[in-house]
Write an enzyme that holds these catalytic residues in place. Sequence first.
Site, PDB file in Angstrom:
ATOM      1  N   TYR A 119       0.843  -1.193   0.000  1.00 42.71           N
ATOM      2  CA  TYR A 119       0.000   0.000   0.000  1.00 42.71           C
ATOM      3  C   TYR A 119       0.878   1.243   0.000  1.00 42.71           C
ATOM      4  O   TYR A 119       1.916   1.284   0.650  1.00 42.71           O
ATOM      5  CB  TYR A 119      -0.904   0.001   1.240  1.00 42.71           C
ATOM      6  N   HIS A 129      -7.133   0.498  -1.734  1.00 43.43           N
ATOM      7  CA  HIS A 129      -6.625  -0.691  -2.403  1.00 43.43           C
ATOM      8  C   HIS A 129      -5.101  -0.620  -2.481  1.00 43.43           C
ATOM      9  O   HIS A 129      -4.525   0.468  -2.524  1.00 43.43           O
ATOM     10  CB  HIS A 129      -7.192  -0.806  -3.815  1.00 43.43           C
ATOM     11  N   LYS A 160      -3.451  -3.653 -10.469  1.00 41.98           N
ATOM     12  CA  LYS A 160      -2.287  -3.309  -9.657  1.00 41.98           C
ATOM     13  C   LYS A 160      -1.050  -3.424 -10.531  1.00 41.98           C
ATOM     14  O   LYS A 160      -1.073  -4.064 -11.562  1.00 41.98           O
ATOM     15  CB  LYS A 160      -2.174  -4.262  -8.461  1.00 41.98           C
TER      16      LYS A 160
END
Length: 183
Positions: A119, A129, A160
């Site tokens: 993160y 997220h 991601k």
Amino acid sequence: MPKKTKKKNKAGKKIKAYLIGNVVISNTQEAITLYEKSRFGELREGKIYYAAVEALYLVETGKMQVSEGRKKLNFEKLLAVLAENDKRLRTKYVVFKDLRQRGYIVKTALKFGADFRVYERGKKPGQEHARWILYAVHESEEFSWHEFAAKSRVAHSTKKSLLLGIVDEENDVTYYEVNWLKP
């Protein structure tokens, strides 16, 4: 491997935790407070469950004491016990420690086929997220193009970026971020 440190958490009291099987668990107020502040562990049914790397980090930094039954485990003993179930634990720990010291929150990512979710600084799991999924690799390990492609696809499909943390013989980590580009 790590330098021994004797720092305690800000309240001055170490988290008391127990190794049960392969899991480190605590139900102390110190554990819950640290979870709320820094997201170490996972809160379930009033207890904090720690990933192996989290427990190792907290023991090394002097914030936690882990016991197995009545026997207290120092960092080296805890690492040896936990590494029996994860041959890559040492490599993963080096990457985890480096990122936590840089201010990132790092959580496991087994369901993503990676070692960790990472993160951005200031972002917390459950509120935001993860930006990256990360795979830790020792420079002496082989890493096939097939493995690389699979991990890259998982990162892309979960929106991601893939982060590779390459650990060298001196336990320094070099990071490579992988993103998809449309020409």
